[in-house]
Design a protein around this motif. Sequence first.
Motif, short mmCIF file in Angstrom:
data_model
loop_
_atom_site.label_atom_id
_atom_site.label_comp_id
_atom_site.label_asym_id
_atom_site.label_seq_id
_atom_site.Cartn_x
_atom_site.Cartn_y
_atom_site.Cartn_z
N ARG A 1 -16.90 4.05 43.17
CA ARG A 1 -17.89 3.87 44.00
C ARG A 1 -18.86 1.60 43.42
O ARG A 1 -18.73 1.57 42.73
CB ARG A 1 -18.95 4.89 43.43
CG ARG A 1 -18.90 5.95 43.60
CD ARG A 1 -19.66 7.27 43.24
NE ARG A 1 -18.99 8.35 43.22
CZ ARG A 1 -20.38 9.84 43.20
NH1 ARG A 1 -21.17 9.55 42.78
NH2 ARG A 1 -19.56 10.54 43.13
N ASN A 2 -19.11 1.04 44.69
CA ASN A 2 -19.48 -0.47 44.48
C ASN A 2 -20.60 0.54 44.29
O ASN A 2 -22.19 0.74 44.51
CB ASN A 2 -19.38 -0.97 45.62
CG ASN A 2 -18.08 -0.89 46.18
OD1 ASN A 2 -16.92 -0.89 45.02
ND2 ASN A 2 -17.82 -0.93 47.75
N VAL A 3 -21.04 -0.74 43.44
CA VAL A 3 -22.66 -1.03 42.44
C VAL A 3 -22.51 -2.59 42.40
O VAL A 3 -21.76 -3.69 41.96
CB VAL A 3 -22.54 0.04 41.50
CG1 VAL A 3 -24.17 -0.58 40.76
CG2 VAL A 3 -22.45 0.71 41.26
N GLY B 1 -25.22 -5.79 33.24
CA GLY B 1 -24.98 -4.73 34.09
C GLY B 1 -23.39 -4.22 33.78
O GLY B 1 -23.56 -2.74 34.05
N THR B 2 -23.00 -4.27 32.37
CA THR B 2 -22.55 -2.76 31.97
C THR B 2 -23.77 -1.72 31.55
O THR B 2 -23.48 -0.62 32.72
CB THR B 2 -21.61 -3.17 30.61
OG1 THR B 2 -20.61 -4.31 30.90
CG2 THR B 2 -20.76 -2.01 30.34
N ALA C 1 -14.78 -5.22 31.69
CA ALA C 1 -14.90 -6.74 32.78
C ALA C 1 -14.82 -6.52 34.08
O ALA C 1 -15.91 -8.04 34.29
CB ALA C 1 -13.21 -6.47 32.80
N THR C 2 -15.28 -5.62 34.61
CA THR C 2 -16.00 -5.74 36.38
C THR C 2 -17.00 -6.14 36.30
O THR C 2 -18.21 -6.73 37.72
CB THR C 2 -15.51 -4.32 37.17
OG1 THR C 2 -16.68 -3.02 36.26
CG2 THR C 2 -14.11 -4.30 36.57
N ALA C 3 -18.70 -5.28 35.22
CA ALA C 3 -19.64 -6.26 35.07
C ALA C 3 -19.69 -7.14 34.37
O ALA C 3 -20.55 -8.53 34.79
CB ALA C 3 -20.44 -5.17 34.85
N SER C 4 -18.75 -8.40 33.15
CA SER C 4 -19.34 -8.23 32.24
C SER C 4 -18.79 -9.13 31.28
O SER C 4 -18.65 -9.41 30.23
CB SER C 4 -19.60 -7.48 31.16
OG SER C 4 -21.29 -7.07 31.24
N LYS D 1 -20.90 -8.43 42.60
CA LYS D 1 -20.06 -7.11 43.25
C LYS D 1 -19.18 -6.22 41.87
O LYS D 1 -18.58 -6.67 42.03
CB LYS D 1 -19.60 -7.30 44.33
CG LYS D 1 -20.81 -7.44 45.79
CD LYS D 1 -19.78 -7.66 47.02
CE LYS D 1 -20.51 -8.37 47.77
NZ LYS D 1 -20.37 -8.24 48.85
N SER D 2 -19.44 -5.63 41.72
CA SER D 2 -19.09 -4.74 40.34
C SER D 2 -18.62 -3.44 40.54
O SER D 2 -18.69 -3.10 42.59
CB SER D 2 -19.76 -4.28 39.11
OG SER D 2 -19.32 -3.52 38.32
N SER D 3 -18.34 -1.95 40.07
CA SER D 3 -18.18 -0.52 40.46
C SER D 3 -17.92 0.52 39.52
O SER D 3 -17.47 -0.53 38.87
CB SER D 3 -16.88 -0.85 41.61
OG SER D 3 -15.74 -1.31 41.01
#
Length: 395
Positions: free
Chosen positions: A61-63, A113-114, A91-94, A74-76
């Motif tokens: 799910r994308n966030v 973001g995490t 790692a996808t946010a920070s 863009k993270s998920s």
Amino acid sequence: MKIIIAPDSFKGSLRAVDAANSIDRGIKKAFPKAETVMLPVADGGEGTLETLVTATKGEIRNVTVIGPLGDEVKSSYGVLGDKKTCVIEMATASGLTLLTDEQLSPLKATTYGTGQLIKQALDDGFTSFIIAIGGSATNDGGAGMLQALGLKLCTKDGNEIGYGGGELNKIALIEDDSFDSRIKACNFLIASDVENPLIGPNGASFVFGPQKGATPEMVETLDQHLTHWADHVAKLTGIHLHNLPGAGAAGGIGGAFQAFFPCEVKRGIDVVLEHSKFAELLPNTDLVITGEGKVDGQTASGKTPLGVAQTAKSEDVPTIIIAGSIGDGIEVLHEFGVVSIHSIISQPMTLKESITNAAKLLEQSAEQVVRTYFYSNHQNNKASSDITTNRLPTT
């Protein structure tokens, strides 16, 4: 013949799933009828989210969240196949991969973001979490994550501090009245291999700060600021993160989880192998092939090839490692069920050439490795009827 293919990513060149496909092609060139089981894995760092979602037939799910330097990225997050477990990869946010080398800024980088990913998953109704905390670009002690979840970190003037480890020394008071109350009713499994404490020469700043862009002067500053942070956390929670094993993971976010979340910490590769049901695939398996970008003595500290080999050894299945490069100290890996270790580099070439051609080189190495392994086994077992003098088995 059954072979399990369980590599990690080859950083900078191949995702774990791409590495698995290359190894599979090599095996099939040697033995077209071999049964192969592809199980891309990870150790809690980059790629853990994709690995777990793929292995369990889940979904992503994308966030959109605040990235390490305060801009939107863009993270998920992932949902495992059980539809109940949420996977968050820090790692996808920070993470480091969101920044160029020139952008690295450990004094400013935030885990906010995490925290936003966790909040979104809570809003979506999840109560069971796997949090992979490898590959962070941050050194803020997890403060940003906690702020995103309602914890107030106030200066002496009553204002909230800004982003990053460079702000932690401004904390005069921590207020937890608005901290997300839903967290207490959840369970968090933290995938981390790091046993380092929060502060000191073996702590987050000194050991991991330089790879995030910290100069020697920054390291000293960050360590002092984390000490200030840990003092205030101890006043509020009674938990002393200063020398707590694992508190230094991912710039100190490991300590934030231990102080403010109901959590259990496990080695990253063990979390992935457990949820991928790797052990259940081992019966009647002849060989396991794993690998990653570099293998050396540090691999024995809990990285992917070690975890794969240890689990395979428990079922008496041998493991072969294929790596992008091989460093010193690999001998220790033979104690954990690794029968041999091979590099994909077959001739002199530049790093750029090896990265560009990694898929082909890995495929070639896999073909030769399995040919050699099974022919050698035949030579040691003349009773085998599958191999003739001039030809290897095709089944």
